[in-house]
Motif scaffolding. Structure first.
Motif, mmCIF file in Angstrom:
data_model
loop_
_atom_site.group_PDB
_atom_site.id
_atom_site.type_symbol
_atom_site.label_atom_id
_atom_site.label_comp_id
_atom_site.label_asym_id
_atom_site.label_seq_id
_atom_site.Cartn_x
_atom_site.Cartn_y
_atom_site.Cartn_z
ATOM 1 N N ALA A 3 9.889 -10.968 6.833
ATOM 2 C CA ALA A 3 8.637 -11.077 6.458
ATOM 3 C C ALA A 3 7.440 -11.153 7.462
ATOM 4 C CB ALA A 3 8.422 -11.788 5.297
ATOM 5 N N THR A 4 7.969 -12.097 8.313
ATOM 6 C CA THR A 4 6.802 -12.444 9.441
ATOM 7 C C THR A 4 6.935 -11.735 10.692
ATOM 8 O OG1 THR A 4 8.132 -14.418 9.958
ATOM 9 C CG2 THR A 4 6.348 -14.615 8.281
ATOM 10 N N GLY A 5 8.052 -11.252 10.815
ATOM 11 C CA GLY A 5 8.324 -10.442 12.065
ATOM 12 C C GLY A 5 8.161 -8.770 11.941
ATOM 13 N N ASP A 6 9.294 -8.234 11.875
ATOM 14 C CA ASP A 6 9.311 -6.612 11.584
ATOM 15 C C ASP A 6 8.283 -6.113 10.573
ATOM 16 O OD1 ASP A 6 11.316 -6.803 13.592
ATOM 17 O OD2 ASP A 6 12.715 -6.611 12.166
ATOM 18 N N TRP A 7 8.304 -6.529 9.510
ATOM 19 C CA TRP A 7 7.269 -5.941 8.628
ATOM 20 C C TRP A 7 5.951 -6.193 8.930
ATOM 21 C CZ3 TRP A 7 8.457 -2.281 5.511
ATOM 22 C CH2 TRP A 7 9.894 -2.249 4.911
ATOM 23 N N PHE A 8 5.678 -7.376 9.548
ATOM 24 C CA PHE A 8 4.241 -7.532 10.153
ATOM 25 C C PHE A 8 3.760 -6.718 11.103
ATOM 26 C CE2 PHE A 8 0.473 -9.750 11.532
ATOM 27 C CZ PHE A 8 -0.125 -10.046 10.561
ATOM 28 N N GLY A 9 4.763 -6.182 11.854
ATOM 29 C CA GLY A 9 4.688 -5.364 12.992
ATOM 30 C C GLY A 9 4.438 -3.954 12.512
ATOM 31 N N VAL A 10 5.027 -3.457 11.477
ATOM 32 C CA VAL A 10 5.012 -2.326 10.599
ATOM 33 C C VAL A 10 3.514 -2.380 9.995
ATOM 34 C CG1 VAL A 10 5.699 -0.887 8.782
ATOM 35 C CG2 VAL A 10 7.324 -1.830 10.346
ATOM 36 N N LEU A 11 3.009 -3.329 9.620
ATOM 37 C CA LEU A 11 1.813 -3.347 8.820
ATOM 38 C C LEU A 11 0.695 -3.250 9.952
ATOM 39 C CD1 LEU A 11 0.091 -3.888 6.286
ATOM 40 C CD2 LEU A 11 0.097 -6.199 6.795
ATOM 41 N N ALA A 43 0.215 -15.476 8.225
ATOM 42 C CA ALA A 43 0.210 -14.723 9.351
ATOM 43 C C ALA A 43 -0.914 -13.499 8.934
ATOM 44 C CB ALA A 43 1.351 -14.011 9.672
ATOM 45 N N PHE A 44 -0.809 -13.020 7.866
ATOM 46 C CA PHE A 44 -1.928 -11.939 7.293
ATOM 47 C C PHE A 44 -3.290 -12.453 7.313
ATOM 48 C CE2 PHE A 44 -4.402 -9.524 4.472
ATOM 49 C CZ PHE A 44 -4.050 -8.372 4.530
ATOM 50 N N MET A 45 -3.639 -13.609 6.775
ATOM 51 C CA MET A 45 -4.820 -14.386 6.654
ATOM 52 C C MET A 45 -5.408 -14.627 8.201
ATOM 53 S SD MET A 45 -5.928 -14.094 3.599
ATOM 54 C CE MET A 45 -7.225 -15.061 3.710
ATOM 55 N N ARG A 46 -4.542 -14.823 9.254
ATOM 56 C CA ARG A 46 -4.918 -15.176 10.381
ATOM 57 C C ARG A 46 -5.183 -13.880 11.205
ATOM 58 N NH1 ARG A 46 -0.219 -19.587 12.082
ATOM 59 N NH2 ARG A 46 -1.115 -21.459 10.763
ATOM 60 N N VAL A 47 -4.515 -12.994 10.952
ATOM 61 C CA VAL A 47 -4.906 -11.723 11.811
ATOM 62 C C VAL A 47 -5.798 -10.833 10.962
ATOM 63 C CG1 VAL A 47 -3.628 -9.347 12.562
ATOM 64 C CG2 VAL A 47 -2.728 -11.581 12.776
ATOM 65 N N TYR A 48 -5.868 -10.666 9.728
ATOM 66 C CA TYR A 48 -6.885 -9.619 8.879
ATOM 67 C C TYR A 48 -7.678 -10.406 8.061
ATOM 68 C CZ TYR A 48 -3.241 -5.860 9.386
ATOM 69 O OH TYR A 48 -2.354 -5.085 9.980
ATOM 70 N N GLY A 49 -7.605 -11.615 7.485
ATOM 71 C CA GLY A 49 -8.487 -12.331 6.817
ATOM 72 C C GLY A 49 -8.591 -11.686 5.364
ATOM 73 N N CYS A 50 -9.717 -11.646 4.630
ATOM 74 C CA CYS A 50 -9.860 -11.454 3.495
ATOM 75 C C CYS A 50 -10.506 -10.081 3.634
ATOM 76 C CB CYS A 50 -10.894 -12.086 2.646
ATOM 77 S SG CYS A 50 -10.551 -13.974 2.771
ATOM 78 N N VAL A 51 -9.780 -9.151 3.199
ATOM 79 C CA VAL A 51 -9.994 -7.654 3.451
ATOM 80 C C VAL A 51 -10.031 -6.693 2.317
ATOM 81 C CG1 VAL A 51 -8.982 -7.520 5.800
ATOM 82 C CG2 VAL A 51 -7.577 -7.062 3.853
ATOM 83 N N GLY A 52 -10.566 -5.398 2.595
ATOM 84 C CA GLY A 52 -10.618 -4.420 1.385
ATOM 85 C C GLY A 52 -9.732 -3.238 2.031
ATOM 86 N N ILE A 53 -8.626 -2.766 1.590
ATOM 87 C CA ILE A 53 -7.704 -1.765 2.065
ATOM 88 C C ILE A 53 -8.161 -0.597 1.489
ATOM 89 C CG2 ILE A 53 -5.319 -1.238 2.675
ATOM 90 C CD1 ILE A 53 -4.711 -4.082 2.924
ATOM 91 N N ALA A 54 -8.177 0.564 2.385
ATOM 92 C CA ALA A 54 -8.323 2.100 1.653
ATOM 93 C C ALA A 54 -9.532 2.167 1.009
ATOM 94 C CB ALA A 54 -6.822 2.425 0.952
ATOM 95 N N GLU A 55 -10.473 2.214 1.538
ATOM 96 C CA GLU A 55 -11.950 2.204 1.023
ATOM 97 C C GLU A 55 -12.084 1.184 -0.025
ATOM 98 O OE1 GLU A 55 -14.100 4.396 2.195
ATOM 99 O OE2 GLU A 55 -12.344 5.249 3.524
ATOM 100 N N GLU A 56 -11.594 -0.023 0.241
ATOM 101 C CA GLU A 56 -11.790 -1.391 -0.522
ATOM 102 C C GLU A 56 -10.883 -0.850 -1.925
ATOM 103 O OE1 GLU A 56 -15.005 -0.076 0.864
ATOM 104 O OE2 GLU A 56 -13.496 -1.182 2.423
ATOM 105 N N TRP A 57 -9.968 0.007 -1.797
ATOM 106 C CA TRP A 57 -9.231 -0.042 -2.999
ATOM 107 C C TRP A 57 -8.356 -1.074 -3.331
ATOM 108 C CZ3 TRP A 57 -9.042 2.655 -7.511
ATOM 109 C CH2 TRP A 57 -7.901 2.838 -8.101
ATOM 110 N N MET A 144 4.577 -10.443 0.407
ATOM 111 C CA MET A 144 3.429 -9.648 0.414
ATOM 112 C C MET A 144 3.208 -8.564 1.282
ATOM 113 S SD MET A 144 -0.329 -11.074 0.999
ATOM 114 C CE MET A 144 -0.850 -10.183 2.428
ATOM 115 N N VAL A 145 3.632 -8.994 2.595
ATOM 116 C CA VAL A 145 3.494 -7.945 3.520
ATOM 117 C C VAL A 145 4.479 -6.963 3.416
ATOM 118 C CG1 VAL A 145 3.790 -7.881 6.289
ATOM 119 C CG2 VAL A 145 2.412 -9.619 5.319
#
Length: 191
Positions: A3-11, A43-57, A144-145
């Motif tokens: 979850a924190t390695g390969d999948w995060f790299g894919v994301l 890891a997601f929050m540290r890199v992306y933070g609070c986000v909207g993805i895909a036109e905030e969908w 989640m990731v």
């Protein structure tokens, strides 16, 4: 994949983070500590933070506002309000009877709420739960990731039965809430 390695790299290859995005955990009284969250979420929050993805969908926010105290209220929190109680009333009876809980971390523009199935003291073992707008609850055997990656890969390689909420979005972007707020204020300046 881990979850924190390969999948995060894919994301990060599917959705590069905006420069300067990311959040810092802010310890506060009455708010769970950083170790109370799954590692992939941290890891997601540290890199992306609070986000909207895909036109905030798809909106991802901090549970309990712990990651960014200046995060504007009324966004994902509004969409997820009452979801923990809904889980108690309408969640899968076998999971509710075992004392499992639902902890929301996001919402879609289609009325779906995404969260964790809290069924273990180790947050890294929590699975993803989707409460669909139709009222159906779906539990996915991934964090989640990995779940986000599978949503984004839905047209290519999706071994999970993940609802294709992002179908038709060719290159989704993750847009930080500060960027979205700045754009909204620029489009609608105060009188």
């Amino acid at each position: 994949m881990d979850a924190t390695g390969d999948w995060f790299g894919v994301l990060t290859s599917l959705i590069p983070p905006e420069p300067g995005s990311g959040e810092t955990f802010v310890p506060r009284a009455g708010v769970a500590g950083e170790d109370a969250y799954p590692q992939d979420y941290v890891a997601f929050m540290r890199v992306y933070g609070c986000v909207g993805i895909a036109e905030e969908w798809l909106g991802i926010s901090p549970p309990e506002g712990a990651w960014s105290p200046e995060f504007p209220p009324g966004t994902v929190e509004t969409a997820t309000a009452g979801m923990c109680e809904a889980w108690e009333r309408t969640g899968p009876s076998d999971l509710v009877a075992r004392g499992c809980a639902f902890w929301p971390w996001g919402a879609t523009g289609g009325g779906d709420t995404l969260g964790w199935l809290v069924d273990d003291t180790n947050p890294n073992s929590w699975r993803t739960v989707v409460h669909e707008e139709s009222g159906e609850w779906r539990v996915y055997d991934c964090g989640m990731v990995e779940f986000l990656c599978r949503l984004l890969l839905v047209d290519r390689e999706n071994p999970l039965d993940v609802p294709p909420i992002l179908k038709g979005v060719s290159r989704p972007k993750a847009r930080h809430w500060r960027t979205l707020l700045a754009e909204a204020l620029a489009d609608h300046p105060a009188p």
